[in-house]
Design an enzyme around this catalytic site. Sequence first.
Site, mmCIF file in Angstrom:
data_model
loop_
_atom_site.group_PDB
_atom_site.id
_atom_site.type_symbol
_atom_site.label_atom_id
_atom_site.label_comp_id
_atom_site.label_asym_id
_atom_site.label_seq_id
_atom_site.Cartn_x
_atom_site.Cartn_y
_atom_site.Cartn_z
ATOM 1 N NE ARG A 19 40.853 33.977 37.775
ATOM 2 C CZ ARG A 19 40.930 33.590 39.046
ATOM 3 N NH1 ARG A 19 39.882 33.056 39.663
ATOM 4 N NH2 ARG A 19 42.062 33.736 39.719
ATOM 5 C CE LYS A 71 48.596 38.189 31.567
ATOM 6 N NZ LYS A 71 48.364 39.326 30.702
ATOM 7 C CG ASP A 120 46.503 27.699 44.873
ATOM 8 O OD1 ASP A 120 46.488 28.117 43.700
ATOM 9 O OD2 ASP A 120 45.487 27.656 45.602
ATOM 10 N NE ARG A 121 48.314 33.464 39.877
ATOM 11 C CZ ARG A 121 47.583 33.870 38.824
ATOM 12 N NH1 ARG A 121 46.370 34.368 38.991
ATOM 13 N NH2 ARG A 121 48.063 33.770 37.602
ATOM 14 C CE LYS A 134 43.939 47.676 35.558
ATOM 15 N NZ LYS A 134 44.399 48.433 34.358
ATOM 16 C CG ASN A 144 40.090 35.985 33.649
ATOM 17 O OD1 ASN A 144 39.581 36.499 34.634
ATOM 18 N ND2 ASN A 144 41.251 35.344 33.691
ATOM 19 C CB THR A 151 40.743 43.874 36.066
ATOM 20 O OG1 THR A 151 40.570 42.494 36.370
ATOM 21 C CG2 THR A 151 41.552 44.501 37.200
ATOM 22 C CG ASP A 152 37.154 39.970 36.887
ATOM 23 O OD1 ASP A 152 38.395 40.108 36.904
ATOM 24 O OD2 ASP A 152 36.606 38.949 36.421
ATOM 25 C CD GLU A 153 42.831 39.430 38.536
ATOM 26 O OE1 GLU A 153 43.657 39.575 39.453
ATOM 27 O OE2 GLU A 153 42.987 38.661 37.582
ATOM 28 C CE1 TYR A 204 46.667 43.903 36.308
ATOM 29 C CE2 TYR A 204 45.130 42.318 37.252
ATOM 30 C CZ TYR A 204 45.445 43.253 36.279
ATOM 31 O OH TYR A 204 44.537 43.549 35.290
ATOM 32 C CB ALA A 205 43.960 42.696 42.317
HETATM 33 P P1 NAD Z 1 49.058 43.221 28.021
HETATM 34 O O1 NAD Z 1 50.063 42.934 29.096
HETATM 35 O O2 NAD Z 1 48.895 42.265 26.903
HETATM 36 O O3 NAD Z 1 49.399 44.654 27.371
HETATM 37 C C1 NAD Z 1 49.804 45.747 28.125
HETATM 38 C C2 NAD Z 1 50.432 46.782 27.171
HETATM 39 O O4 NAD Z 1 50.793 47.944 27.933
HETATM 40 C C3 NAD Z 1 51.706 46.301 26.483
HETATM 41 O O5 NAD Z 1 51.673 46.615 25.107
HETATM 42 C C4 NAD Z 1 52.814 47.072 27.190
HETATM 43 O O6 NAD Z 1 53.951 47.323 26.361
HETATM 44 C C5 NAD Z 1 52.084 48.360 27.554
HETATM 45 N N1 NAD Z 1 52.708 49.055 28.687
HETATM 46 C C6 NAD Z 1 53.092 48.511 29.876
HETATM 47 N N2 NAD Z 1 53.659 49.464 30.644
HETATM 48 C C7 NAD Z 1 53.591 50.631 29.939
HETATM 49 C C8 NAD Z 1 54.012 51.962 30.203
HETATM 50 N N3 NAD Z 1 54.618 52.286 31.358
HETATM 51 N N4 NAD Z 1 53.802 52.915 29.255
HETATM 52 C C9 NAD Z 1 53.210 52.598 28.075
HETATM 53 N N5 NAD Z 1 52.811 51.341 27.768
HETATM 54 C C10 NAD Z 1 52.997 50.368 28.699
HETATM 55 O O7 NAD Z 1 47.687 43.465 28.792
HETATM 56 P P2 NAD Z 1 46.186 43.165 28.341
HETATM 57 O O8 NAD Z 1 45.814 41.816 28.761
HETATM 58 O O9 NAD Z 1 46.016 43.594 26.938
HETATM 59 O O10 NAD Z 1 45.427 44.182 29.307
HETATM 60 C C11 NAD Z 1 45.183 45.530 28.898
HETATM 61 C C12 NAD Z 1 44.463 46.253 30.023
HETATM 62 O O11 NAD Z 1 43.244 45.589 30.312
HETATM 63 C C13 NAD Z 1 45.244 46.301 31.328
HETATM 64 O O12 NAD Z 1 45.051 47.569 31.905
HETATM 65 C C14 NAD Z 1 44.606 45.216 32.182
HETATM 66 O O13 NAD Z 1 44.705 45.527 33.539
HETATM 67 C C15 NAD Z 1 43.178 45.273 31.696
HETATM 68 N N6 NAD Z 1 42.415 44.006 31.797
HETATM 69 C C16 NAD Z 1 42.883 42.870 31.241
HETATM 70 C C17 NAD Z 1 42.126 41.699 31.304
HETATM 71 C C18 NAD Z 1 42.602 40.410 30.673
HETATM 72 O O14 NAD Z 1 41.947 39.383 30.854
HETATM 73 N N7 NAD Z 1 43.684 40.395 29.926
HETATM 74 C C19 NAD Z 1 40.900 41.696 31.969
HETATM 75 C C20 NAD Z 1 40.452 42.897 32.549
HETATM 76 C C21 NAD Z 1 41.214 44.047 32.436
HETATM 77 O O1 TDX Z 2 50.156 28.342 34.787
HETATM 78 C C1 TDX Z 2 49.044 28.684 35.221
HETATM 79 N N1 TDX Z 2 48.276 27.791 35.915
HETATM 80 C C2 TDX Z 2 47.062 28.099 36.424
HETATM 81 O O2 TDX Z 2 46.398 27.254 37.058
HETATM 82 C C3 TDX Z 2 48.530 30.012 35.012
HETATM 83 C C4 TDX Z 2 49.327 31.038 34.253
HETATM 84 C C5 TDX Z 2 47.294 30.305 35.532
HETATM 85 N N2 TDX Z 2 46.581 29.384 36.222
HETATM 86 C C6 TDX Z 2 45.255 29.763 36.771
HETATM 87 C C7 TDX Z 2 45.275 30.992 37.645
HETATM 88 C C8 TDX Z 2 43.912 31.602 37.418
HETATM 89 O O3 TDX Z 2 42.961 31.018 38.295
HETATM 90 O O4 TDX Z 2 44.426 30.117 35.652
HETATM 91 C C9 TDX Z 2 43.574 31.222 35.982
HETATM 92 C C10 TDX Z 2 43.839 32.343 34.998
HETATM 93 O O5 TDX Z 2 45.142 32.812 35.226
HETATM 94 P P1 TDX Z 2 45.761 34.042 34.398
HETATM 95 O O6 TDX Z 2 45.644 33.741 32.954
HETATM 96 O O7 TDX Z 2 47.091 34.374 34.973
HETATM 97 O O8 TDX Z 2 44.676 35.188 34.670
HETATM 98 P P2 TDX Z 2 44.129 35.860 36.020
HETATM 99 O O9 TDX Z 2 45.057 35.683 37.144
HETATM 100 O O10 TDX Z 2 42.709 35.371 36.206
HETATM 101 O O11 TDX Z 2 44.129 37.413 35.556
HETATM 102 C C11 TDX Z 2 43.638 37.761 34.241
HETATM 103 O O12 TDX Z 2 42.318 38.234 34.283
HETATM 104 C C12 TDX Z 2 42.081 39.491 34.866
HETATM 105 C C13 TDX Z 2 44.538 38.824 33.582
HETATM 106 O O13 TDX Z 2 45.878 38.361 33.581
HETATM 107 C C14 TDX Z 2 44.426 40.146 34.282
HETATM 108 O O14 TDX Z 2 45.192 41.128 33.586
HETATM 109 C C15 TDX Z 2 42.982 40.568 34.293
HETATM 110 O O15 TDX Z 2 42.816 41.755 35.019
#
Ligand code: NAD
Ligand code: TDX
Length: 336
Positions: free
Chosen positions: A213, A188, A271-272, A153, A178, A124-126, A149-150
Amino acid sequence: MRVLITGGAGFIGSNFIRYLINNRPDWQITNFDNLTYAGNLANLDDLRDNDNYRFIKGDISNIDDVRAVLESGFDNVVNFAAESHVDRSLYDPGIFIKTNVLGTQLLLDLAQKTGISKFLQVSTDEVYGSQNVREYADEKSPLLPNSPYAASKASADLVCRSYFKSFDMPVIITRSCNNYGPFQFPEKVIPFFMTRALKDEILPLYGDGLNSRDWIYVEDNCEALLRVLESGDPGQIYNIGSNNELTNLDLTQIILKLLGKPSSLIKFVEDRPAHDRRYGLNFDKIENKLGWLPKIRFIDGIQKTIDWYLANKQWWENIISGEYRKFYEQHYRNLR
Ligand code: NAD
Ligand code: TDX
């Protein structure tokens, strides 16, 4: 081609499996996922009877589970499995380290012993931390993660690097911005705000709402991941960006406008902690080396996403009425 997809029951993983079934119909796909709160087999209902797809329940941090699944032999491994929600990592960092760091290391270790031709780590970019305005992290930028989390990763990325350097393992890392699109778990921000706005519930925007983002439609990311898997060089890192940078406030206004809901639903809340102000990726490398560029404009992607959530109300109603509700009710009680 035999491919092991871990975390394929989650958001990006399930979209990627469907993308492979449609674009590489002769590939044999195994989805290995332990179905945490974020894993949902309903995401793959349409593929249940496909002869080239099978599901195996298992945990990437459990040695017996990983050994058993790897026994059947794979050409490639794509590791999506992770704890992925930043807010949750602030309450319970331990599971993020266990799954994202130790799980990745175990998978690398056992996959290396069975001999695979590529291991794609989905990062991830994080990991680069927050970027100043008009600054863009490239693949050589320092790793400065701010949330657990970051950090988990970034740690996994370093373990991947060490397996390439020390054991010549063919590991490639992608770092994307994202994602948004169908089947994204409604914790999310995009599906969270959409599903709440549809119920006329307040949308809690963190801080001043001006954190920004870059948003990539999940299908664009799937295309980039497949390009990297097939044509990327072992030991390399590829950023995946989309040039769709938006502040959270602008994003929320767009969602409200498209849903025909009033701005009065927005509530600014505390804020977070360690909330990264901005992510910005330089993704020239994937364009120059692999010829990939995103195709989907944000305005088209968000409309498709809204249409999908409107057409699949039962999918998200089942989630928000379940176990997950406990987390976010507690979380939002903590915010003022
Ligand atoms: P998600 O939370 O929707 O899915 C994660 C999946 O992993 C789920 O199906 C969960 O059951 C499975 N999992 C969790 N722990 C496990 C374990 N111990 N063994 C086997 N399976 C397990 O996540 P996502 O948003 O689909 O993200 C997928 C990947 O992409 C992650 O590695 C995340 O860091 C990366 N990523 C996500 C984003 C984003 O914006 N969502 C951006 C960049 C990178
Ligand atoms: O209730 C909220 N209010 C709010 O202001 C939530 C859930 C989020 N936010 C803000 C926080 C962030 O600036 O929105 C932005 C996006 O938040 P998330 O959806 O939680 O994503 P982010 O923290 O950016 O992380 C996501 O992108 C990178 C994914 O969850 C990660 O898995 C990925 O690596």
